[in-house]
Design a protein around this motif. Structure first.
Motif, mmCIF file in Angstrom:
data_model
loop_
_atom_site.group_PDB
_atom_site.id
_atom_site.type_symbol
_atom_site.label_atom_id
_atom_site.label_comp_id
_atom_site.label_asym_id
_atom_site.label_seq_id
_atom_site.Cartn_x
_atom_site.Cartn_y
_atom_site.Cartn_z
ATOM 1 N N ASN A 97 -57.718 -3.603 60.845
ATOM 2 C CA ASN A 97 -57.079 -3.577 62.504
ATOM 3 C C ASN A 97 -56.476 -5.391 62.523
ATOM 4 O O ASN A 97 -55.725 -5.260 63.539
ATOM 5 C CB ASN A 97 -58.690 -3.720 63.222
ATOM 6 C CG ASN A 97 -58.816 -2.627 63.514
ATOM 7 O OD1 ASN A 97 -58.529 -1.538 62.995
ATOM 8 N ND2 ASN A 97 -60.057 -2.594 62.833
ATOM 9 N N VAL A 98 -57.114 -6.354 62.189
ATOM 10 C CA VAL A 98 -56.240 -7.449 61.760
ATOM 11 C C VAL A 98 -55.410 -7.874 60.620
ATOM 12 O O VAL A 98 -56.566 -7.672 59.824
ATOM 13 C CB VAL A 98 -57.573 -8.636 61.963
ATOM 14 C CG1 VAL A 98 -57.147 -10.157 62.275
ATOM 15 C CG2 VAL A 98 -57.794 -7.855 64.347
ATOM 16 N N VAL A 99 -54.948 -8.463 60.107
ATOM 17 C CA VAL A 99 -54.297 -9.671 59.228
ATOM 18 C C VAL A 99 -55.383 -10.445 58.591
ATOM 19 O O VAL A 99 -56.157 -11.332 58.880
ATOM 20 C CB VAL A 99 -53.158 -10.108 59.094
ATOM 21 C CG1 VAL A 99 -52.533 -10.270 57.832
ATOM 22 C CG2 VAL A 99 -52.506 -9.077 59.180
ATOM 23 N N ASP A 177 -61.663 -6.212 59.104
ATOM 24 C CA ASP A 177 -61.245 -5.071 58.470
ATOM 25 C C ASP A 177 -62.644 -4.818 57.480
ATOM 26 O O ASP A 177 -63.671 -5.159 57.996
ATOM 27 C CB ASP A 177 -60.130 -5.440 57.063
ATOM 28 C CG ASP A 177 -60.363 -6.624 56.532
ATOM 29 O OD1 ASP A 177 -61.748 -6.219 56.097
ATOM 30 O OD2 ASP A 177 -59.904 -7.131 56.282
ATOM 31 N N PHE A 178 -62.652 -3.101 56.366
ATOM 32 C CA PHE A 178 -63.794 -3.234 56.265
ATOM 33 C C PHE A 178 -63.411 -1.396 55.089
ATOM 34 O O PHE A 178 -62.194 -0.806 54.613
ATOM 35 C CB PHE A 178 -64.699 -1.849 57.120
ATOM 36 C CG PHE A 178 -64.410 -0.941 57.590
ATOM 37 C CD1 PHE A 178 -64.881 0.753 57.722
ATOM 38 C CD2 PHE A 178 -63.071 -1.040 58.374
ATOM 39 C CE1 PHE A 178 -64.235 1.696 58.035
ATOM 40 C CE2 PHE A 178 -62.911 0.764 59.735
ATOM 41 C CZ PHE A 178 -64.034 1.462 59.213
ATOM 42 N N LYS A 179 -64.462 -1.531 53.804
ATOM 43 C CA LYS A 179 -64.280 -0.725 52.858
ATOM 44 C C LYS A 179 -64.828 1.093 53.140
ATOM 45 O O LYS A 179 -65.812 0.594 53.928
ATOM 46 C CB LYS A 179 -64.114 -1.244 51.409
ATOM 47 C CG LYS A 179 -63.763 -0.313 50.450
ATOM 48 C CD LYS A 179 -64.319 -1.580 49.049
ATOM 49 C CE LYS A 179 -66.132 -1.302 49.062
ATOM 50 N NZ LYS A 179 -66.700 -0.302 48.842
ATOM 51 N N THR A 196 -71.682 -2.422 55.378
ATOM 52 C CA THR A 196 -72.085 -3.637 54.669
ATOM 53 C C THR A 196 -71.477 -5.281 55.210
ATOM 54 O O THR A 196 -70.355 -5.111 54.905
ATOM 55 C CB THR A 196 -73.180 -3.960 54.058
ATOM 56 O OG1 THR A 196 -72.105 -4.058 52.593
ATOM 57 C CG2 THR A 196 -74.421 -2.537 53.854
ATOM 58 N N PRO A 197 -72.152 -6.366 55.615
ATOM 59 C CA PRO A 197 -71.257 -6.743 55.191
ATOM 60 C C PRO A 197 -70.793 -7.388 54.281
ATOM 61 O O PRO A 197 -69.589 -8.592 53.693
ATOM 62 C CB PRO A 197 -72.248 -8.118 56.035
ATOM 63 C CG PRO A 197 -72.991 -7.843 56.413
ATOM 64 C CD PRO A 197 -73.486 -6.422 56.324
ATOM 65 N N ASP A 198 -70.895 -6.959 53.473
ATOM 66 C CA ASP A 198 -70.172 -6.645 51.784
ATOM 67 C C ASP A 198 -69.056 -6.210 51.917
ATOM 68 O O ASP A 198 -68.128 -7.017 51.400
ATOM 69 C CB ASP A 198 -71.053 -5.802 51.076
ATOM 70 C CG ASP A 198 -72.391 -7.176 49.891
ATOM 71 O OD1 ASP A 198 -72.152 -8.278 50.739
ATOM 72 O OD2 ASP A 198 -72.911 -6.884 49.036
ATOM 73 N N GLY A 199 -68.655 -5.419 52.157
ATOM 74 C CA GLY A 199 -67.890 -4.767 52.528
ATOM 75 C C GLY A 199 -66.573 -4.459 53.954
ATOM 76 O O GLY A 199 -65.685 -3.671 53.769
#
Length: 237
Positions: A97-99, A177-179, A196-199
Motif C-alpha cells: 500500500n506504501v513504498v 505492506d504484508f506477505k 504477524t509483525p514478522d511478515g
C-alpha cells in the motif's frame, strides 16, 4: 479440541510443524528466532513466538468472521496453534500500500511514498534462490499455481488487504505492506502460514514509528516493545 502432538515434520526460520493423531490437523509452533536478509542476519526476539501466536490467532479469527477461509482451528497454548493440514502453494504473495523495503530500493523512490493503488507481487518460495520475484507467466509456465488458483489468490489477497487495512487503522496502525501464503486443502484454497509483525510492515498511523521486524532488520532497538504494542492494540477489541 484435544489432540496429541506427534513427530516434527518441518522446521523453518520462525515456526515448527508437528503431526497430530488427526491426519488432517497439524500443530504450528511459534519460535523466538528472528532472521533477516535470507537468514544472513540471525537473532532472538524475546517472547516473539508467544506474541506472534496470539496476534496471528486473533487476526485469523477476525478474517474468518469476515468470510475469509483460513487454516486456523484454535490456539492450543501460548505458542502452539492447531491448523488444518494444507499443501502450501509455493508463492509468497506480497501486498503493498506504501513504498517501503525492497520496493523503495528497486524503484529508487523514497520510503513512505503512498502508492496510487495497491500492488500485488509474487515471489517463488525458495530459500536457496532467495525467493525471487516472478510474474504471472512464470507462475503458469512453471506450474507453481494454475490460472484459476492465481486469480483466486490475487482476489483474496486484495480482500484481506481491505479488511486488515481498516482493522489496523481503527487501532492507530498503518498497514504498509504484508506477505501472505495460501495452501491447497480438500475444501479449496485456504489462507495459511501467519499474519504477524514478522511478515507485515506496520507503522504508527500518527508518527510513522515502525512496529514490525524492520526494527530488528535495521538495528533500531525496541523490537520486543514494538511487537508487544501491536499485540495490545490488535487484541484490545
Amino acid at each position: 479440541m484435544t489432540v496429541q502432538r506427534g513427530d516434527r515434520l518441518y522446521e523453518g526460520k520462525a515456526k515448527i510443524l508437528y503431526a497430530t493423531d488427526d491426519p488432517g490437523l497439524l500443530i504450528q509452533y511459534f519460535k523466538d528466532d528472528a532472521t533477516a536478509f535470507n537468514a544472513q542476519k540471525r537473532g532472538t526476539i524475546v517472547d516473539k513466538g508467544v506474541m506472534n501466536a496470539r496476534i496471528s490467532a486473533y487476526l485469523f479469527r477476525f478474517l474468518e468472521s469476515q468470510g475469509v477461509r483460513t487454516h486456523f482451528v484454535e490456539l492450543l497454548s501460548s505458542r502452539e496453534m492447531l491448523i488444518k493440514k494444507v499443501s502450501i502453494v509455493p508463492l509468497e504473495v506480497v501486498v503493498r500500500n506504501v513504498v517501503a523495503g525492497s520496493l523503495a530500493k528497486r524503484m529508487g523512490i523514497a520510503e513512505g511514498t503512498p502508492l496510487k493503488r495497491t500492488i500485488v507481487e509474487y515471489y517463488y518460495k525458495s530459500d536457496p534462490l532467495g525467493d525471487p520475484m516472478v510474474t504471472e507467466e512464470h507462475i503458469e509456465v512453471f506450474d507453481l499455481a494454475s490460472r484459476e488458483e492465481l486469480a483466486f489468490i490475487t482476489r483474496e489477497a486484495r480482500r484481506v488487504n481491505d479488511l486488515l487495512s481498516r482493522f489496523f487503522l481503527d487501532r492507530g496502525i498503518r498497514l504498509v505492506d504484508f506477505k501472505l501464503e495460501f495452501g491447497r486443502h480438500a475444501s479449496g484454497l485456504l489462507l495459511a502460514d501467519e499474519i504477524t509483525p514478522d511478515g507485515c510492515r506496520l507503522w504508527d498511523a500518527a508518527t510513522g514509528e515502525k512496529l514490525d521486524k524492520d526494527r530488528f532488520r535495521r538495528d533500531l532497538g525496541g523490537v520486543e516493545a514494538a511487537y508487544k504494542r501491536v499485540l495490545d492494540l490488535v487484541t484490545a477489541g
